[in-house]
Design a protein around this motif. Structure first.
Motif, PDB file in Angstrom:
ATOM      1  N   THR A 129       0.468   2.741 -13.511  1.00  0.00           N
ATOM      2  CA  THR A 129      -0.691   1.850 -13.494  1.00  0.00           C
ATOM      3  C   THR A 129      -0.336   0.451 -13.960  1.00  0.00           C
ATOM      4  N   ASP A 130       0.332   0.363 -15.098  1.00  0.00           N
ATOM      5  CA  ASP A 130       0.655  -0.943 -15.656  1.00  0.00           C
ATOM      6  C   ASP A 130       1.663  -1.700 -14.798  1.00  0.00           C
ATOM      7  N   THR A 131       2.640  -0.974 -14.250  1.00  0.00           N
ATOM      8  CA  THR A 131       3.605  -1.621 -13.363  1.00  0.00           C
ATOM      9  C   THR A 131       2.920  -2.142 -12.104  1.00  0.00           C
ATOM     10  N   GLY A 132       1.977  -1.361 -11.578  1.00  0.00           N
ATOM     11  CA  GLY A 132       1.242  -1.796 -10.397  1.00  0.00           C
ATOM     12  C   GLY A 132       0.411  -3.044 -10.664  1.00  0.00           C
ATOM     13  N   LEU A 133      -0.264  -3.086 -11.788  1.00  0.00           N
ATOM     14  CA  LEU A 133      -1.078  -4.255 -12.126  1.00  0.00           C
ATOM     15  C   LEU A 133      -0.219  -5.494 -12.328  1.00  0.00           C
ATOM     16  N   ARG A 134       0.906  -5.341 -13.009  1.00  0.00           N
ATOM     17  CA  ARG A 134       1.793  -6.494 -13.208  1.00  0.00           C
ATOM     18  C   ARG A 134       2.422  -6.924 -11.888  1.00  0.00           C
ATOM     19  N   GLY A 135       2.834  -5.946 -11.067  1.00  0.00           N
ATOM     20  CA  GLY A 135       3.466  -6.270  -9.802  1.00  0.00           C
ATOM     21  C   GLY A 135       2.553  -7.027  -8.864  1.00  0.00           C
ATOM     22  N   ASP A 173       0.829  -1.209   0.000  1.00  0.00           N
ATOM     23  CA  ASP A 173       0.000   0.000   0.000  1.00  0.00           C
ATOM     24  C   ASP A 173       0.862   1.257   0.000  1.00  0.00           C
ATOM     25  N   SER A 174       1.948   1.238   0.759  1.00  0.00           N
ATOM     26  CA  SER A 174       2.835   2.399   0.814  1.00  0.00           C
ATOM     27  C   SER A 174       3.453   2.673  -0.551  1.00  0.00           C
ATOM     28  N   ILE A 175       3.878   1.628  -1.236  1.00  0.00           N
ATOM     29  CA  ILE A 175       4.475   1.794  -2.567  1.00  0.00           C
ATOM     30  C   ILE A 175       3.460   2.380  -3.539  1.00  0.00           C
ATOM     31  N   LEU A 176       2.240   1.878  -3.525  1.00  0.00           N
ATOM     32  CA  LEU A 176       1.217   2.389  -4.441  1.00  0.00           C
ATOM     33  C   LEU A 176       0.877   3.845  -4.142  1.00  0.00           C
ATOM     34  N   ARG A 177       0.853   4.204  -2.864  1.00  0.00           N
ATOM     35  CA  ARG A 177       0.536   5.585  -2.490  1.00  0.00           C
ATOM     36  C   ARG A 177       1.634   6.542  -2.973  1.00  0.00           C
ATOM     37  N   VAL A 178       2.878   6.172  -2.767  1.00  0.00           N
ATOM     38  CA  VAL A 178       3.993   7.031  -3.161  1.00  0.00           C
ATOM     39  C   VAL A 178       4.062   7.164  -4.687  1.00  0.00           C
ATOM     40  N   THR A 179       3.971   6.051  -5.384  1.00  0.00           N
ATOM     41  CA  THR A 179       4.125   6.097  -6.836  1.00  0.00           C
ATOM     42  C   THR A 179       2.970   6.814  -7.522  1.00  0.00           C
ATOM     43  N   THR A 180       1.801   6.800  -6.908  1.00  0.00           N
ATOM     44  CA  THR A 180       0.678   7.546  -7.481  1.00  0.00           C
ATOM     45  C   THR A 180       1.020   9.030  -7.583  1.00  0.00           C
ATOM     46  N   ARG A 181       1.554   9.577  -6.510  1.00  0.00           N
ATOM     47  CA  ARG A 181       1.842  11.023  -6.495  1.00  0.00           C
ATOM     48  C   ARG A 181       3.073  11.362  -7.324  1.00  0.00           C
ATOM     49  N   VAL A 182       4.058  10.501  -7.308  1.00  0.00           N
ATOM     50  CA  VAL A 182       5.249  10.766  -8.107  1.00  0.00           C
ATOM     51  C   VAL A 182       4.911  10.725  -9.593  1.00  0.00           C
ATOM     52  N   SER A 183       4.025   9.829  -9.996  1.00  0.00           N
ATOM     53  CA  SER A 183       3.653   9.756 -11.411  1.00  0.00           C
ATOM     54  C   SER A 183       2.967  11.044 -11.867  1.00  0.00           C
TER      55      SER A 183
END
Length: 409
Positions: free
Chosen positions: A120-126, A63-73
């Motif tokens: 988005t795509d990296t998150g879905l694959r990960g 969850d932390s990774i998804l939260r951080v990468t959302t804003r950085v993207s």
């Protein structure tokens, strides 16, 4: 489908645009390759750390990774758009052709949507949600394929509109992906951790992208838009042919990271190297052979204005054989043994750039650029396979010390 649709788009451009127009559009399209660093490694770090954390069962960190990468993207998206707009403004102010300025505006859109699609795509694959990610990519490609019909209708303007339509469609198809988390405060510690892990991956992806266009960049600097357009014939072949290893890598990389997160063994990764090499050899070799023998008659029949680019295209077909190595880089990435690999990649980019410039100066033109790419890609192929084989021949230091699933080794 992505490279296949891009190849169709490239074929339509060759059919309905003159080399000068193609050269201007291809010059503008170089921009996103040189500003791909704007997420500062956070999104590339996600590519390894998200499946690693998921494989280790650490949902809090997922969850932390998804939260951080959302804003950085989002930050990288805005920065990329501004860079593209600035390039368009400069092109307009210095009196460059209008088509080049419009091309930079299209590049600004691509630079804007790229980081969001990547996250988005990296998150879905990960998270091993390959079906959901596959439908998003499929829909994007169908939109791009339909929009390619604008090229016969509007010419160069249609090529630009096609980019805008496909990029907007890509975002809309990923609105409800479920991998973007907005709530909570920004975790700077996690961001630094992802960036630290991701910088080598970022350097690799950026340099790999530059390697794909460095010959075209030198040609754009030293030769005319017409010759850049003629080189596009080679670029369509070489860049489209990477669809085999890249498609396989998109699936294998999160699986390798997950396996390593579960077992901590570098020796176990040898089997993934074998899978990659054998699959790539079985597919790339026949495709390259067919392309080599068919490109001349096809160009003479359908794209006669690009006939001067056929010799370079033949060399490009031979270059494609070297793409069998692309899967080897996944091993180094998962094991975090990227330094030597990156050093070699930097050297190869410089070799291609210098060799292209020298061969152009000696009068070989775009054929010299094609041979420079062939030589540099061959060096990278030999090194990558050898180094990946070496890394999987023993247990790397620290890899088997603790097994996150089964406890101490």
């Amino acid at each position: 489908m992505t490279p296949a649709v891009n190849m169709i788009n490239g074929v339509l451009i060759l059919k309905f645009l003159k080399p000068e127009s193609t050269g201007l559009l291809n010059t503008a399209a170089l921009l996103p390759f040189y500003i791909s660093f704007l997420h500062f490694g956070v999104l590339t770090g996600m590519n390894r750390e998200l499946p690693f954390a998921e494989g280790a069962g650490d949902q809090a960190r997922v969850d932390s990774i998804l939260r951080v990468t959302t804003r950085v993207s989002i930050f990288a998206s805005i920065a990329g758009a501004l860079a593209g707009l600035l390039a368009a403004l400069i092109s307009y102010l210095v009196g460059k052709p209008t088509l080049l300025t419009l091309g930079f505006l299209a590049a600004a859109m691509s630079a804007c949507t790229g980081p969001i699609v990547m996250q988005t795509d990296t998150g879905l694959r990960g998270l091993h949600r390959f079906t959901r990610q596959g439908w998003a990519v499929l829909g994007t490609n169908l939109i791009g394929l339909i929009a390619s019909g604008l090229i016969p209708l509007l010419g160069a303007g249609g090529a630009i509109c096609r980019i805008l339509v496909q990029d907007v469609g890509a975002i809309l198809l990923r609105v409800r992906s479920g991998v973007r988390i907005w709530g909570g405060s920004f975790d700077f510690v996690e961001a630094r951790r992802l960036a630290t892990i991701g910088v080598p991956f970022l350097m690799f992806s950026s340099l790999a992208g530059v390697m794909m266009v460095v010959d075209r960049t030198v040609v754009a600097m030293l030769m005319t838009p017409k010759e850049v357009g003629e080189l596009a014939l080679s670029s369509v072949i070489v860049n489209s042919m990477t669809f085999v290893p890249q498609s396989l890598n998109l699936i294998l990389f999160p699986k390798i990271a997950r396996d390593f997160g579960q077992h901590g063994s570098s020796r176990r990764l040898r089997r993934f190297l074998w899978i990659s090499l054998l699959f790539n050899l079985a597919t790339i070799l026949p495709i390259s052979a067919v392309a080599y023998f068919s490109i001349g008659p096809l160009v003479e029949r359908w794209f006669p204005s690009y006939a001067s680019g056929v010799p370079a295209a033949h060399v490009a077909c031979m270059t494609c054989v070297f793409w069998v190595y692309l899967g080897a880089g996944m091993i180094m990435g998962v094991l975090k043994r990227m330094s030597l690999y990156l050093g070699m990649l930097i050297a190869v980019v410089l070799i291609i750039a210098v060799a292209t410039a020298v061969l152009i100066h000696l009068g070989y033109g775009i054929l010299g650029a094609a041979w420079a790419r062939w030589f540099g890609t061959g060096l990278m192929c030999i090194f990558s396979i050898t180094y990946a084989w070496y890394l999987t021949s023993f247990e790397s230091e620290g890899t088997a010390a603790v097994n996150p699933v089964r406890g101490p080794a």
